[in-house]
Design a protein around this motif. Sequence first.
Motif, PDB file in Angstrom:
ATOM      1  N   GLU A 164       0.833  -1.189   0.000  1.00  0.00           N
ATOM      2  CA  GLU A 164       0.000   0.000   0.000  1.00  0.00           C
ATOM      3  C   GLU A 164       0.875   1.248   0.000  1.00  0.00           C
ATOM      4  OE1 GLU A 164      -3.417   0.198   2.590  1.00  0.00           O
ATOM      5  OE2 GLU A 164      -3.251  -1.953   3.039  1.00  0.00           O
ATOM      6  N   TYR A 165       0.385   2.281  -0.666  1.00  0.00           N
ATOM      7  CA  TYR A 165       1.085   3.561  -0.739  1.00  0.00           C
ATOM      8  C   TYR A 165       0.121   4.648  -0.284  1.00  0.00           C
ATOM      9  CZ  TYR A 165       3.857   0.401  -3.517  1.00  0.00           C
ATOM     10  OH  TYR A 165       4.580  -0.698  -3.922  1.00  0.00           O
ATOM     11  N   LYS A 166       0.469   5.296   0.836  1.00  0.00           N
ATOM     12  CA  LYS A 166      -0.406   6.287   1.451  1.00  0.00           C
ATOM     13  C   LYS A 166      -0.038   7.700   1.004  1.00  0.00           C
ATOM     14  CE  LYS A 166      -2.546   3.284   4.197  1.00  0.00           C
ATOM     15  NZ  LYS A 166      -3.996   3.003   4.112  1.00  0.00           N
ATOM     16  N   LYS A 167      -1.028   8.587   1.001  1.00  0.00           N
ATOM     17  CA  LYS A 167      -0.785   9.984   0.649  1.00  0.00           C
ATOM     18  C   LYS A 167       0.305  10.576   1.539  1.00  0.00           C
ATOM     19  CE  LYS A 167      -4.170  12.776  -0.209  1.00  0.00           C
ATOM     20  NZ  LYS A 167      -5.420  13.543  -0.111  1.00  0.00           N
ATOM     21  N   GLY A 168       1.195  11.344   0.912  1.00  0.00           N
ATOM     22  CA  GLY A 168       2.290  11.964   1.646  1.00  0.00           C
ATOM     23  C   GLY A 168       3.562  11.932   0.827  1.00  0.00           C
ATOM     24  N   THR A 169       4.636  12.441   1.375  1.00  0.00           N
ATOM     25  CA  THR A 169       5.929  12.464   0.703  1.00  0.00           C
ATOM     26  C   THR A 169       6.845  11.437   1.352  1.00  0.00           C
ATOM     27  OG1 THR A 169       5.708  14.802   0.114  1.00  0.00           O
ATOM     28  CG2 THR A 169       7.925  13.876   0.067  1.00  0.00           C
ATOM     29  N   TYR A 170       7.393  10.533   0.542  1.00  0.00           N
ATOM     30  CA  TYR A 170       8.204   9.432   1.042  1.00  0.00           C
ATOM     31  C   TYR A 170       9.430   9.236   0.160  1.00  0.00           C
ATOM     32  CZ  TYR A 170       3.664   8.262   3.154  1.00  0.00           C
ATOM     33  OH  TYR A 170       2.471   8.323   3.815  1.00  0.00           O
ATOM     34  N   HIS A 171      10.466   8.662   0.768  1.00  0.00           N
ATOM     35  CA  HIS A 171      11.613   8.210  -0.015  1.00  0.00           C
ATOM     36  C   HIS A 171      11.381   6.736  -0.302  1.00  0.00           C
ATOM     37  CE1 HIS A 171      15.631   8.587  -1.703  1.00  0.00           C
ATOM     38  NE2 HIS A 171      15.889   7.395  -1.193  1.00  0.00           N
ATOM     39  N   LEU A 172      11.071   6.417  -1.558  1.00  0.00           N
ATOM     40  CA  LEU A 172      10.681   5.073  -1.945  1.00  0.00           C
ATOM     41  C   LEU A 172      11.880   4.271  -2.442  1.00  0.00           C
ATOM     42  CD1 LEU A 172       7.434   5.864  -3.990  1.00  0.00           C
ATOM     43  CD2 LEU A 172       7.619   5.306  -1.550  1.00  0.00           C
ATOM     44  N   GLN A 173      11.867   2.982  -2.109  1.00  0.00           N
ATOM     45  CA  GLN A 173      12.818   2.080  -2.733  1.00  0.00           C
ATOM     46  C   GLN A 173      12.433   1.915  -4.199  1.00  0.00           C
ATOM     47  OE1 GLN A 173      13.736  -1.598  -0.495  1.00  0.00           O
ATOM     48  NE2 GLN A 173      12.501  -0.741   1.179  1.00  0.00           N
ATOM     49  N   ALA A 174      13.371   1.413  -4.987  1.00  0.00           N
ATOM     50  CA  ALA A 174      13.132   1.313  -6.425  1.00  0.00           C
ATOM     51  C   ALA A 174      11.901   0.465  -6.738  1.00  0.00           C
ATOM     52  CB  ALA A 174      14.368   0.739  -7.120  1.00  0.00           C
ATOM     53  N   TRP A 175      11.750  -0.675  -6.072  1.00  0.00           N
ATOM     54  CA  TRP A 175      10.611  -1.552  -6.373  1.00  0.00           C
ATOM     55  C   TRP A 175       9.294  -0.886  -5.990  1.00  0.00           C
ATOM     56  CZ3 TRP A 175       7.062  -3.231  -2.815  1.00  0.00           C
ATOM     57  CH2 TRP A 175       7.419  -3.212  -1.460  1.00  0.00           C
ATOM     58  N   GLN A 176       9.315  -0.077  -4.919  1.00  0.00           N
ATOM     59  CA  GLN A 176       8.098   0.618  -4.501  1.00  0.00           C
ATOM     60  C   GLN A 176       7.704   1.683  -5.518  1.00  0.00           C
ATOM     61  OE1 GLN A 176       9.725   1.830  -0.638  1.00  0.00           O
ATOM     62  NE2 GLN A 176       8.098   0.649   0.365  1.00  0.00           N
ATOM     63  N   ALA A 177       8.671   2.467  -5.974  1.00  0.00           N
ATOM     64  CA  ALA A 177       8.384   3.547  -6.927  1.00  0.00           C
ATOM     65  C   ALA A 177       7.819   2.979  -8.223  1.00  0.00           C
ATOM     66  CB  ALA A 177       9.645   4.361  -7.197  1.00  0.00           C
ATOM     67  N   LEU A 178       8.464   1.930  -8.745  1.00  0.00           N
ATOM     68  CA  LEU A 178       8.011   1.356 -10.005  1.00  0.00           C
ATOM     69  C   LEU A 178       6.642   0.701  -9.846  1.00  0.00           C
ATOM     70  CD1 LEU A 178       8.765   0.908 -12.944  1.00  0.00           C
ATOM     71  CD2 LEU A 178       9.824  -1.257 -12.286  1.00  0.00           C
ATOM     72  N   ASP A 179       6.432   0.022  -8.726  1.00  0.00           N
ATOM     73  CA  ASP A 179       5.134  -0.612  -8.482  1.00  0.00           C
ATOM     74  C   ASP A 179       4.037   0.441  -8.375  1.00  0.00           C
ATOM     75  OD1 ASP A 179       3.426  -2.860  -7.859  1.00  0.00           O
ATOM     76  OD2 ASP A 179       3.463  -2.193  -5.774  1.00  0.00           O
ATOM     77  N   TYR A 180       4.306   1.517  -7.668  1.00  0.00           N
ATOM     78  CA  TYR A 180       3.312   2.574  -7.481  1.00  0.00           C
ATOM     79  C   TYR A 180       2.855   3.175  -8.813  1.00  0.00           C
ATOM     80  CZ  TYR A 180       1.586   7.287  -6.400  1.00  0.00           C
ATOM     81  OH  TYR A 180       0.840   8.434  -6.349  1.00  0.00           O
ATOM     82  N   VAL A 181       3.815   3.473  -9.692  1.00  0.00           N
ATOM     83  CA  VAL A 181       3.449   4.154 -10.933  1.00  0.00           C
ATOM     84  C   VAL A 181       2.856   3.208 -11.978  1.00  0.00           C
ATOM     85  CG1 VAL A 181       5.204   5.916 -10.565  1.00  0.00           C
ATOM     86  CG2 VAL A 181       5.759   3.957 -11.995  1.00  0.00           C
ATOM     87  N   ARG A 182       2.834   1.915 -11.694  1.00  0.00           N
ATOM     88  CA  ARG A 182       2.245   0.966 -12.646  1.00  0.00           C
ATOM     89  C   ARG A 182       0.796   0.620 -12.309  1.00  0.00           C
ATOM     90  NH1 ARG A 182       6.354  -3.851 -13.882  1.00  0.00           N
ATOM     91  NH2 ARG A 182       4.906  -4.138 -15.594  1.00  0.00           N
ATOM     92  N   GLN A 183       0.302   1.105 -11.174  1.00  0.00           N
ATOM     93  CA  GLN A 183      -1.051   0.723 -10.760  1.00  0.00           C
ATOM     94  C   GLN A 183      -2.116   1.566 -11.456  1.00  0.00           C
ATOM     95  OE1 GLN A 183      -1.165  -2.043  -8.970  1.00  0.00           O
ATOM     96  NE2 GLN A 183       1.086  -1.902  -8.990  1.00  0.00           N
ATOM     97  N   ARG A 184      -3.192   0.903 -11.852  1.00  0.00           N
ATOM     98  CA  ARG A 184      -4.351   1.623 -12.374  1.00  0.00           C
ATOM     99  C   ARG A 184      -5.666   1.029 -11.875  1.00  0.00           C
ATOM    100  NH1 ARG A 184      -5.934  -0.106 -18.484  1.00  0.00           N
ATOM    101  NH2 ARG A 184      -5.089  -2.214 -18.521  1.00  0.00           N
ATOM    102  N   TYR A 185      -5.692  -0.290 -11.594  1.00  0.00           N
ATOM    103  CA  TYR A 185      -6.921  -0.893 -11.091  1.00  0.00           C
ATOM    104  C   TYR A 185      -7.228  -0.371  -9.688  1.00  0.00           C
ATOM    105  CZ  TYR A 185      -6.579  -4.179 -14.954  1.00  0.00           C
ATOM    106  OH  TYR A 185      -6.495  -4.731 -16.215  1.00  0.00           O
ATOM    107  N   GLY A 186      -8.479  -0.022  -9.470  1.00  0.00           N
ATOM    108  CA  GLY A 186      -8.896   0.470  -8.164  1.00  0.00           C
ATOM    109  C   GLY A 186      -8.728   1.960  -7.987  1.00  0.00           C
ATOM    110  N   LEU A 187      -8.120   2.642  -8.969  1.00  0.00           N
ATOM    111  CA  LEU A 187      -7.972   4.091  -8.874  1.00  0.00           C
ATOM    112  C   LEU A 187      -9.223   4.766  -9.435  1.00  0.00           C
ATOM    113  CD1 LEU A 187      -4.253   4.586  -9.984  1.00  0.00           C
ATOM    114  CD2 LEU A 187      -5.171   4.190  -7.698  1.00  0.00           C
ATOM    115  N   PRO A 188      -9.617   5.912  -8.865  1.00  0.00           N
ATOM    116  CA  PRO A 188     -10.854   6.576  -9.313  1.00  0.00           C
ATOM    117  C   PRO A 188     -10.910   6.828 -10.810  1.00  0.00           C
ATOM    118  CG  PRO A 188     -10.058   7.578  -7.291  1.00  0.00           C
ATOM    119  CD  PRO A 188      -8.992   6.615  -7.743  1.00  0.00           C
ATOM    120  N   ARG A 189      -9.775   7.227 -11.402  1.00  0.00           N
ATOM    121  CA  ARG A 189      -9.760   7.535 -12.832  1.00  0.00           C
ATOM    122  C   ARG A 189      -8.846   6.597 -13.604  1.00  0.00           C
ATOM    123  NH1 ARG A 189      -8.584  12.222 -15.166  1.00  0.00           N
ATOM    124  NH2 ARG A 189     -10.338  11.948 -16.579  1.00  0.00           N
TER     125      ARG A 189
END
Length: 351
Positions: free
Chosen positions: A206-231
């Motif tokens: 899970e990725y919560k609203k806010g500013t974080y220093h992400l590991q590489a796998w987290q950053a790439l995983d976050y930007v690849r998600q689209r299912y479950g997002l409002p738009r």
Amino acid sequence: MVVAGGTLVAQQVLVSRYAGAVETGNLLGAPAANAAKPASDIKGPLNILLVGIDPRTDEQTPLSDSIIVAHIPADMKQAYLFSIPRDLVVDIPPFEKTGFKGTRTKINAAMGFGSSVGNGKHDVVQGFELLAKTVQQLTGVPTFDAGTIINFNGFKAIVEAMGGVTMTIDQNVKSEHLQPNGKPRPRLSRCADNSCAHPYYGPQAEYKKGTYHLQAWQALDYVRQRYGLPRGDYDRQRHQQQFIKAMAKQALGRDVVTNPAKLDKVLKAAGKALIFDGGGHDIVDWAFAMKNIRSDEMTLIKLPGSSIINNGNYRGEELAPSAEDFFASVREDRVQDFIFRNPEYINNNAA
């Protein structure tokens, strides 16, 4: 290229050392234009096509998972980035190299239609050419000045080399693909062949609203998600643009630029991640040409659109009529004036 300019200029010796590490290819389909040219010929306005793909063998049909156009105005002091939805329904033109007759379907299929080289093999470089023609036809941009294919695993390696990336997460997101520890989520056996839309189960990263220093796998995983997002994909496009801007900011920061060991790792990773066509100019020429573009001068653009639903079934995406006015502003190099009159096009949630 957009994110790397300042870093490369800051370390000219390393530029020369690693320029040859970046794979080049005839992405734009104009061999005559790829003859060596003076670096001084790179002048704005410019349009660059950036395409992100998943790693695939040459026996798998490539799909463009991310399509971003960078417009550089004549003054070469800023960049405007806008994404083309992967599910946008468009007219894909005929392509003589593969005998493809043309069709109307989702734009991410264009690379696949253009990639066949016979015997069940596929070439992403050749596929890029048809995708570029499709985006040109959609936007009216007559030609792209440069293009690059970015391997998503390569992105991960670049972020790893930088020691992670600091990003502002603008909405709560759950991962479709990974567990909280970064390992893949289990797949339903009946969906092992990708026959269903949501084949995964179990705990989700899970990725919560806010500013974080992400590991590489987290950053790439976050930007690849689209299912479950409002738009859906529109949210994902915004996150991918934010990721590029965050990478630029970090790559140009003192922690990388003044750290030879870290810069060495970043440039090696970048060399393995890209296939580049500079229209007759090498990657060093482009880096120096765009040396004045910093992350703060990158404006992220969101194109308005909506889903196409026929008889209750999802068919893809379509852009709002005003998108044509935006494309005209790109062709005529008056994007700044357009967004001044249409501020809703600016991605206000940019990191």
